[in-house]
Scaffold this active site. Structure first.
Site, PDB file in Angstrom:
ATOM      1  N   ALA A   1       0.822  -1.195   0.021  1.00  0.00           N
ATOM      2  CA  ALA A   1      -0.135  -0.042  -0.059  1.00  0.00           C
ATOM      3  C   ALA A   1       0.999   1.471  -0.222  1.00  0.00           C
ATOM      4  CB  ALA A   1      -0.807  -0.017   1.081  1.00  0.00           C
ATOM      5  N   THR A   2       1.968   1.255   0.611  1.00  0.00           N
ATOM      6  CA  THR A   2       2.992   2.421   0.591  1.00  0.00           C
ATOM      7  C   THR A   2       3.301   2.716  -0.953  1.00  0.00           C
ATOM      8  OG1 THR A   2       3.886   2.207   2.565  1.00  0.00           O
ATOM      9  CG2 THR A   2       5.130   3.367   1.060  1.00  0.00           C
TER      10      THR A   2
ATOM     11  N   ASN B   1      -5.469   3.976  10.689  1.00  0.00           N
ATOM     12  CA  ASN B   1      -4.706   2.731  11.189  1.00  0.00           C
ATOM     13  C   ASN B   1      -4.363   2.718  12.655  1.00  0.00           C
ATOM     14  OD1 ASN B   1      -3.302   4.943  10.040  1.00  0.00           O
ATOM     15  ND2 ASN B   1      -1.480   4.006  10.926  1.00  0.00           N
TER      16      ASN B   1
ATOM     17  N   GLN C   1      -6.905  -0.055   5.837  1.00  0.00           N
ATOM     18  CA  GLN C   1      -7.434  -0.896   7.265  1.00  0.00           C
ATOM     19  C   GLN C   1      -9.074  -1.253   6.699  1.00  0.00           C
ATOM     20  OE1 GLN C   1      -5.830  -1.610   9.588  1.00  0.00           O
ATOM     21  NE2 GLN C   1      -4.012  -0.536   8.943  1.00  0.00           N
TER      22      GLN C   1
ATOM     23  N   ALA D   1      -2.259  -6.423   1.036  1.00  0.00           N
ATOM     24  CA  ALA D   1      -2.823  -7.828   1.259  1.00  0.00           C
ATOM     25  C   ALA D   1      -2.507  -8.102   2.699  1.00  0.00           C
ATOM     26  CB  ALA D   1      -2.175  -8.893   0.389  1.00  0.00           C
ATOM     27  N   HIS D   2      -1.560  -7.760   3.138  1.00  0.00           N
ATOM     28  CA  HIS D   2      -1.362  -8.329   4.571  1.00  0.00           C
ATOM     29  C   HIS D   2      -2.038  -7.960   5.739  1.00  0.00           C
ATOM     30  CE1 HIS D   2       1.398  -5.136   6.477  1.00  0.00           C
ATOM     31  NE2 HIS D   2       1.386  -4.645   5.404  1.00  0.00           N
TER      32      HIS D   2
ATOM     33  N   THR E   1       8.348  -7.491 -12.800  1.00  0.00           N
ATOM     34  CA  THR E   1       7.766  -8.922 -12.751  1.00  0.00           C
ATOM     35  C   THR E   1       6.828  -8.935 -11.550  1.00  0.00           C
ATOM     36  OG1 THR E   1       9.645  -9.766 -13.848  1.00  0.00           O
ATOM     37  CG2 THR E   1       8.260 -11.143 -12.702  1.00  0.00           C
TER      38      THR E   1
ATOM     39  N   CYS F   1       7.953   6.728  23.498  1.00  0.00           N
ATOM     40  CA  CYS F   1       9.020   5.641  23.752  1.00  0.00           C
ATOM     41  C   CYS F   1       9.143   4.696  22.962  1.00  0.00           C
ATOM     42  CB  CYS F   1       8.743   5.352  25.184  1.00  0.00           C
ATOM     43  SG  CYS F   1       9.559   6.455  26.435  1.00  0.00           S
TER      44      CYS F   1
END
Lengths: 400, 152
Positions: free
Chosen positions: A73-74, A153, A181, A202-203, A242, A328
């Protein structure tokens, strides 16, 4: 119940076993290059890619030819925003987006600013939603693109995509949405919502990492993009390289499963999320949900636990995988810019935890996590000077 | 990035020493409150000093912050007990960094602990000076530091 428990589904999701099964042959005997035109290995691969293209398209109400496969997606966000901005530069040089967008959108827009583009970053309200009047007012004759994410997100807040799509269409401005999302979790239809481009991953929907897609509208209007990767002219010339055949097959299968099971799954996952919140509220006072509960992904819960710092909380629940908006835990050592944009104070931003529930979470896990959170927050509050000060103030008020 | 805690940090986080509060109005108690909630770190460190010997008899802390901040303040209270004020002032943040194997991004936690020690001792000295002035109408022996340096 197995430990550790995974409850960070906005970061990534486990690959569904059915997805993995579908992918495996394309690592083994069906290893062909989808661009090989002269033998069966290539034809087999191409056939698999085209089947996946249909599956992805069906999930979002598109046609197969409108799906461009990418590395994730990036890349899709980069391609959509840079590609459209540069392609339509003669028409105008103004882009509208929102301060709570993913960095893949924000940093892409910043990059375009260096190329001379003008970018308006719309604020959001306390609930995390954009104001449609502000959006309308931001559109100028020079505006060529609006990019607003479907669901956030961090806080899971779902933007009014159909309304934004209608406004964009009326004004003749292209509309891109980062639907990473939202897709597969809530109904999302590019036709009904007048979306011109949509980024998918996909992930985030139980598929493999390293593969995504960009929906690019082919008619009413036909959207053209200047490619950001040049080469062999794959994917209608918009994305050379590819094709990741096993990944694409996985994304297709993941899309098919999501489309078939979304209705049932979203109810079940929302039930788990509400059970988690009830469990937390049952054991703790002064916890604050960040962002609208009404306009929210079923699996998202983002909560600030006052007086307790997020990273120390994560340490206390080391057998539970969640995220924090605490400085942090970020690479930049700044608290979450999304929570800041909502007007959440830095102190509460440091105290925030994001729970991302999904397909494989169970009630038993939710109860365990709620119980563990209550226990750890209580322990850390006993250790917190801010909690002590607040109690002193409260008892001082009670005494006077 | 954040989960690579040293065993000693984990140990202090799981079994913090000397959590709690001492009566802050007691003239033999010095309180240091440092850090800022907006920055994600606030430490309250207290010492109870034997006025006769100048030895720290007890030390307590409460910390809002990450595991390394909790561990730094827990370790500091452990080290303070039994030390004279002068010895206590010799505790440096690098000692804490070394003992807890803090990574560079967590050095500020040790700095905060050192600041908390200094603030607590300054607060004790100020109180003692004021008490002495009150009782003997004499002059303050030590310079009165300000407690709660930098808080909020």
């Amino acid at each position: 119940m197995n430990l550790p428990i995974y409850m960070d589904c906005h970061a990534t999701t486990p690959v569904d076993p059915r997805v993995l099964e579908a992918m495996l042959p394309y690592f083994r005997e069906r290893f062909g290059n989808a661009a090989s035109r002269n033998h069966s290995f290539g034809w087999q691969a191409e056939e698999a890619v085209e089947a996946a293209r249909k599956q992805v398209a069906a999930l979002i109400g598109a046609t197969a030819r409108e799906i461009i496969f990418t590395s994730g997606a990036t890349e899709s966000d980069n391609l959509a925003i840079k590609g459209a901005a540069r392609m339509y530069r003669e028409k105008g040089d103004h882009i509208i987006t929102v301060v709570t967008e993913h960095k893949a959108v924000l940093d892409t827009c910043k990059h375009l600013q260096k190329e001379g583009f003008q970018v308006t970053y719309l604020p959001v309200g306390r609930d995390g939603l954009v104001d449609l009047d502000q959006l309308r007012d931001a559109i100028t004759p020079k505006t060529t693109l609006i990019s607003v994410m479907a669901a956030n997100n961090e806080i899971g807040v779902v933007q009014p995509i159909a309304e934004i799509g209608r406004i964009a269409r009326e004004r003749g401005v292209l509309f891109h949405t980062d639907a990473v999302q939202a897709a597969g979790k809530i109904p999302f239809d590019v036709e009904a919502m007048n979306v011109d481009m949509a980024s998918l991953s996909a992930h985030k929907m139980y598929g493999p990492k390293g593969v995504g897609a960009l929906y690019v509208r082919r008619k009413n209007p036909r959207v053209l993009l200047e490619p950001i990767i040049d080469g062999g002219g794959h994917e209608r010339g918009m994305r050379s390289g590819t094709l990741n055949v096993p990944g694409i097959v996985g994304m297709g299968k993941a899309s098919e499963i999501a489309a078939a099971e979304m209705a049932e799954e979203s109810v079940r996952v929302a039930g788990l999320r509400d059970r988690l919140l009830a469990g937390l509220r049952g054991g703790l006072d002064e916890i604050y949900v960040n962002g609208s509960m009404e306009h929210r992904l079923p699996g998202n819960l983002n909560v600030s636990f006052a007086y307790v710092e997020g990273e120390s909380l994560l340490m206390g629940i080391s057998d539970v995988a969640v995220s924090s908006g605490s400085a942090c835990t970020s690479a930049t050592l700044e608290p979450s810019y999304v929570l800041r944009a909502l007007g959440v104070g830095d102190e509460l931003a440091h105290s925030s935890i994001r729970f991302g529930l999904g397909r494989f979470n169970t009630e038993e896990e939710v109860d365990y996590v709620a119980g563990k959170m209550v226990q750890v927050v209580t322990r850390l509050r006993e250790m917190s000077p801010l909690y002590e000060l607040a109690r002193e103030k409260a008892s001082g008020r009670a005494a006077t | 990035m954040t989960m690579s805690y040293s065993d000693k940090v984990l140990e202090h986080y799981n079994n913090p020493r000397n959590v709690g509060s001492l009566p802050k109005d007691d003239v033999t108690v010095g309180t240091g409150l440092v850090g800022a909630p907006e920055c994600g770190d606030v430490m309250k460190l207290q010492v109870k000093v034997d006025p006769e010997t100048g030895v720290i008899a007890d030390a307590k802390f409460k910390t809002f912050g990450c595991g390394s901040a909790i561990a730094s303040s827990s370790l500091a209270t452990e080290w303070l007990k039994g030390k004279t004020l002068d010895q206590a002032l010799e505790i440096k943040n690098v000692d804490i960094v070394n003992e807890l194997s803090l990574p560079p991004v967590k050095i500020h936690c040790s700095v905060l602990a050192e600041d908390a020690i200094k603030a607590a001792i300054a607060d004790y000295k100020r109180k003692q000076a004021e008490a002495e002035q009150g009782h003997d109408n004499g002059t303050a022996p030590a310079g009165g530091g300000t407690a709660a340096a930098g808080v909020r």
